[in-house]
Design a protein around this motif. Structure first.
Motif, mmCIF file in Angstrom:
data_model
loop_
_atom_site.group_PDB
_atom_site.id
_atom_site.type_symbol
_atom_site.label_atom_id
_atom_site.label_comp_id
_atom_site.label_asym_id
_atom_site.label_seq_id
_atom_site.Cartn_x
_atom_site.Cartn_y
_atom_site.Cartn_z
ATOM 1 N N ARG A 1 -11.241 0.249 7.902
ATOM 2 C CA ARG A 1 -10.062 -0.350 8.015
ATOM 3 C C ARG A 1 -10.071 -0.322 6.276
ATOM 4 O O ARG A 1 -8.955 -0.020 5.987
ATOM 5 N N GLU A 2 -10.566 -0.254 5.559
ATOM 6 C CA GLU A 2 -9.329 0.908 4.155
ATOM 7 C C GLU A 2 -9.018 1.159 3.999
ATOM 8 O O GLU A 2 -7.921 1.733 3.562
ATOM 9 N N ARG B 1 -6.710 4.336 13.336
ATOM 10 C CA ARG B 1 -8.412 4.381 13.745
ATOM 11 C C ARG B 1 -8.154 5.391 14.244
ATOM 12 O O ARG B 1 -9.103 6.177 13.345
ATOM 13 N N PRO B 2 -7.227 5.906 15.296
ATOM 14 C CA PRO B 2 -7.492 7.353 15.961
ATOM 15 C C PRO B 2 -7.630 8.382 14.861
ATOM 16 O O PRO B 2 -8.187 9.469 14.663
ATOM 17 N N MET C 1 1.608 -0.866 0.205
ATOM 18 C CA MET C 1 0.043 -0.044 -0.158
ATOM 19 C C MET C 1 0.642 1.558 0.446
ATOM 20 O O MET C 1 1.691 1.455 0.685
ATOM 21 N N PRO C 2 0.653 2.631 -0.421
ATOM 22 C CA PRO C 2 1.304 3.565 -0.915
ATOM 23 C C PRO C 2 1.163 4.462 0.808
ATOM 24 O O PRO C 2 0.285 4.063 1.050
#
Length: 231
Positions: free
Chosen positions: A48-49, A58-59, A1-2
């Motif tokens: 999530r994605e 996530r924060p 993933m970039p």
């Protein structure tokens, strides 16, 4: 993933003049992605994605989503989570009505009060807009037009107008991007802005107000046409 840095290298995130927090970078990316159509109105924003895409936890993502929710670019759908906001025809009409009132008055006051230097700044900003019109990157076009409004509002002598319009900036840009999506609208918009500059240089305050309001009405017609097509 970039990584976030890779997104910035490829022009998908705006490069800021000052260091940003991670939350700020995520917020900037999501805002630009929404306004450029990378994320469509109504599209779910799966945490999530997005975390995997941007390689963040996530924060900071949730903080960014809360900020965008306050700007009304994101809505929280019960039992589904965040999604890109959708503007219906009624909301768009209300926003354009407010824009026409405020920007018409700002143009009128700019023509009356702006210094010769500020008018020259406006001319330079409009020249840059013409240059960006040849650029396929729509984000650059929106940034360029925002610079015109910065000059116009800054020389209007009324900080409250600027404050109110800045609070609507994200939604205005979302609609502005929609109106630009009709191919012929860009050429029409440039011609209207050129006429506005002509009226301002002549210190024709009433004429400047009239052209500014007509510019917004024409943008409204274009945007509503696109909204009707998509609904």
């Amino acid at each position: 993933m970039p990584t976030m840095e890779k997104w910035m290298e490829h022009g998908d995130m705006p490069v800021m003049n000052r260091p940003e927090t991670l939350r700020g970078q995520v917020e900037s990316f999501l805002r630009e992605a929404i306004m450029n159509g990378r994320f469509a109105p109504g599209e779910r924003l799966v945490e999530r994605e997005l975390c995997e895409m941007l390689q963040v936890s996530r924060p900071p993502l949730r903080e960014a989503l809360r900020r965008l929710e306050a700007e009304k670019l994101v809505v929280i759908v019960p039992h589904k989570g965040p999604a890109v906001a959708s503007l219906d025809t009624r909301e768009a009409k209300e926003l354009y009505a407010l824009r026409a009132l405020l920007e018409g008055f700002a143009a009128q006051e700019f023509a009356r009060l702006a210094s010769d230097e500020q008018i020259q700044d406006l001319e330079r900003a409009v020249c840059d807009l013409h240059a960006q019109a040849k650029n396929p990157d729509r984000r650059a076009l929106l940034v360029s037009k925002s610079k015109i409004y910065d000059v116009l509002l800054g020389g209007s002598g009324n900080s409250l107008i600027s404050e109110v319009l800045q609070g609507l900036l994200s939604r205005i840009n979302l609609l502005r991007a929609t109106s630009f999506s009709r191919p012929e609208r860009l050429a029409e918009s440039l011609a209207e802005i050129d006429e506005l500059v002509t009226r301002i240089k002549a210190r024709d305050s009433e004429g400047a107000k009239e052209i500014a309001q007509q510019h917004i009405k024409n943008a409204e017609s274009a945007a509503l046409g696109m909204l009707d097509t998509n609904e």
